[in-house]
Design a protein around this motif. Structure first.
Motif, mmCIF file in Angstrom:
data_model
loop_
_atom_site.group_PDB
_atom_site.id
_atom_site.type_symbol
_atom_site.label_atom_id
_atom_site.label_comp_id
_atom_site.label_asym_id
_atom_site.label_seq_id
_atom_site.Cartn_x
_atom_site.Cartn_y
_atom_site.Cartn_z
ATOM 1 N N MET A 1 0.821 -1.185 0.000
ATOM 2 C CA MET A 1 0.000 0.000 0.000
ATOM 3 C C MET A 1 0.866 1.250 0.000
ATOM 4 O O MET A 1 0.574 2.229 0.641
ATOM 5 N N SER A 2 1.942 1.230 -0.734
ATOM 6 C CA SER A 2 2.810 2.397 -0.826
ATOM 7 C C SER A 2 2.811 2.915 -2.258
ATOM 8 O O SER A 2 2.319 2.250 -3.166
ATOM 9 N N VAL A 3 3.337 4.100 -2.441
ATOM 10 C CA VAL A 3 3.467 4.715 -3.756
ATOM 11 C C VAL A 3 4.942 5.005 -3.993
ATOM 12 O O VAL A 3 5.615 5.568 -3.132
ATOM 13 N N THR A 4 5.427 4.610 -5.162
ATOM 14 C CA THR A 4 6.818 4.855 -5.528
ATOM 15 C C THR A 4 6.875 5.996 -6.530
ATOM 16 O O THR A 4 6.126 6.005 -7.506
ATOM 17 N N TRP A 35 16.246 9.346 -9.280
ATOM 18 C CA TRP A 35 15.932 9.327 -7.854
ATOM 19 C C TRP A 35 14.659 8.522 -7.687
ATOM 20 O O TRP A 35 13.721 8.638 -8.489
ATOM 21 N N GLU A 36 14.613 7.693 -6.657
ATOM 22 C CA GLU A 36 13.421 6.898 -6.379
ATOM 23 C C GLU A 36 13.130 6.964 -4.889
ATOM 24 O O GLU A 36 14.043 6.867 -4.067
ATOM 25 N N HIS A 37 11.852 7.132 -4.575
ATOM 26 C CA HIS A 37 11.447 7.156 -3.172
ATOM 27 C C HIS A 37 10.109 6.442 -3.034
ATOM 28 O O HIS A 37 9.193 6.643 -3.836
ATOM 29 N N CYS A 38 10.014 5.628 -2.000
ATOM 30 C CA CYS A 38 8.777 4.910 -1.701
ATOM 31 C C CYS A 38 8.084 5.623 -0.550
ATOM 32 O O CYS A 38 8.645 5.733 0.538
ATOM 33 N N PHE A 39 6.886 6.109 -0.793
ATOM 34 C CA PHE A 39 6.088 6.771 0.235
ATOM 35 C C PHE A 39 5.176 5.729 0.870
ATOM 36 O O PHE A 39 4.259 5.229 0.216
ATOM 37 N N GLU A 40 5.443 5.388 2.118
ATOM 38 C CA GLU A 40 4.628 4.403 2.826
ATOM 39 C C GLU A 40 3.205 4.919 3.037
ATOM 40 O O GLU A 40 2.257 4.146 3.030
ATOM 41 N N ASN A 41 3.076 6.216 3.234
ATOM 42 C CA ASN A 41 1.763 6.851 3.281
ATOM 43 C C ASN A 41 1.519 7.437 1.884
ATOM 44 O O ASN A 41 2.107 8.455 1.530
ATOM 45 N N PRO A 42 0.679 6.808 1.075
ATOM 46 C CA PRO A 42 0.491 7.234 -0.308
ATOM 47 C C PRO A 42 0.072 8.699 -0.471
ATOM 48 O O PRO A 42 0.430 9.340 -1.460
ATOM 49 N N LEU A 67 1.503 3.328 -8.524
ATOM 50 C CA LEU A 67 0.464 3.122 -7.519
ATOM 51 C C LEU A 67 0.267 1.635 -7.254
ATOM 52 O O LEU A 67 -0.200 1.248 -6.193
ATOM 53 N N ASP A 68 0.615 0.828 -8.239
ATOM 54 C CA ASP A 68 0.538 -0.624 -8.134
ATOM 55 C C ASP A 68 1.873 -1.189 -8.608
ATOM 56 O O ASP A 68 2.441 -0.708 -9.589
ATOM 57 N N GLU A 69 2.363 -2.197 -7.934
ATOM 58 C CA GLU A 69 3.685 -2.747 -8.197
ATOM 59 C C GLU A 69 3.885 -3.080 -9.679
ATOM 60 O O GLU A 69 3.065 -3.749 -10.307
ATOM 61 N N GLY A 70 4.983 -2.543 -10.240
ATOM 62 C CA GLY A 70 5.362 -2.843 -11.613
ATOM 63 C C GLY A 70 4.659 -2.012 -12.678
ATOM 64 O O GLY A 70 4.916 -2.191 -13.866
ATOM 65 N N PHE A 71 3.782 -1.104 -12.290
ATOM 66 C CA PHE A 71 3.032 -0.289 -13.249
ATOM 67 C C PHE A 71 3.293 1.179 -12.945
ATOM 68 O O PHE A 71 2.898 1.677 -11.891
ATOM 69 N N PHE A 72 3.974 1.879 -13.866
ATOM 70 C CA PHE A 72 4.333 3.276 -13.667
ATOM 71 C C PHE A 72 3.547 4.177 -14.606
ATOM 72 O O PHE A 72 3.301 3.822 -15.761
ATOM 73 N N ILE A 73 3.190 5.342 -14.102
ATOM 74 C CA ILE A 73 2.451 6.357 -14.864
ATOM 75 C C ILE A 73 3.321 7.593 -14.968
ATOM 76 O O ILE A 73 3.819 8.095 -13.952
ATOM 77 N N ILE A 84 -3.700 12.974 -8.443
ATOM 78 C CA ILE A 84 -3.785 13.447 -7.055
ATOM 79 C C ILE A 84 -5.179 13.192 -6.490
ATOM 80 O O ILE A 84 -5.330 12.702 -5.365
ATOM 81 N N ARG A 85 -6.217 13.480 -7.266
ATOM 82 C CA ARG A 85 -7.587 13.210 -6.813
ATOM 83 C C ARG A 85 -7.797 11.718 -6.573
ATOM 84 O O ARG A 85 -8.441 11.323 -5.587
ATOM 85 N N TYR A 86 -7.241 10.903 -7.464
ATOM 86 C CA TYR A 86 -7.366 9.451 -7.310
ATOM 87 C C TYR A 86 -6.683 8.973 -6.036
ATOM 88 O O TYR A 86 -7.203 8.088 -5.346
ATOM 89 N N LEU A 87 -5.530 9.534 -5.710
ATOM 90 C CA LEU A 87 -4.843 9.158 -4.472
ATOM 91 C C LEU A 87 -5.740 9.384 -3.259
ATOM 92 O O LEU A 87 -5.829 8.535 -2.377
ATOM 93 N N TYR A 88 -6.409 10.541 -3.232
ATOM 94 C CA TYR A 88 -7.283 10.849 -2.090
ATOM 95 C C TYR A 88 -8.538 9.970 -2.076
ATOM 96 O O TYR A 88 -9.085 9.693 -1.016
ATOM 97 N N GLU A 89 -8.989 9.525 -3.248
ATOM 98 C CA GLU A 89 -10.138 8.621 -3.299
ATOM 99 C C GLU A 89 -9.740 7.200 -2.906
ATOM 100 O O GLU A 89 -10.470 6.519 -2.191
#
Length: 93
Positions: A1-4, A35-42, A67-73, A84-89
């Motif tokens: 449940m993290s975001v990279t 640079w890569e960072h994993c946000f534990e709180n999405p 937002l999902d492992e192995g799939f980058f946008i 951003i709206r999707y993250l909050y939903e």
């Protein structure tokens, strides 16, 4: 449940300059071009996405978000607000 979040650039020190501005302190990174960072709180990733898109004309960098492992946008002017709206939903806490 993290975001990279991944940042890429073809120019040295662009990512460092962006991150130093974002965090408001001098940031040291190992790789000037990636640079890569994993946000534990999405929801925390929404801040860096917003700052990136508001200032993308000032920096020569690209942002990709997973937002999902192995799939980058690729974050662009056209999809940043929707992501951003999707993250909050998706993570309403």
């Amino acid at each position: 449940m993290s975001v990279t979040v991944n940042l890429y650039s073809n120019e040295k020190s662009e990512i460092k300059r962006f991150l130093s501005s974002f965090y408001d302190e001098n940031i040291n990174i190992d790789n000037d071009l990636k640079w890569e960072h994993c946000f534990e709180n999405p929801i925390e990733s929404a801040d860096i996405i917003g700052v990136f898109i508001d200032n993308n004309e000032n920096f020569k960098i690209n942002m990709w978000v997973s937002l999902d492992e192995g799939f980058f946008i690729n974050i662009t002017d056209f999809n940043a607000d929707k992501i951003i709206r999707y993250l909050y939903e998706r993570y309403p806490y």
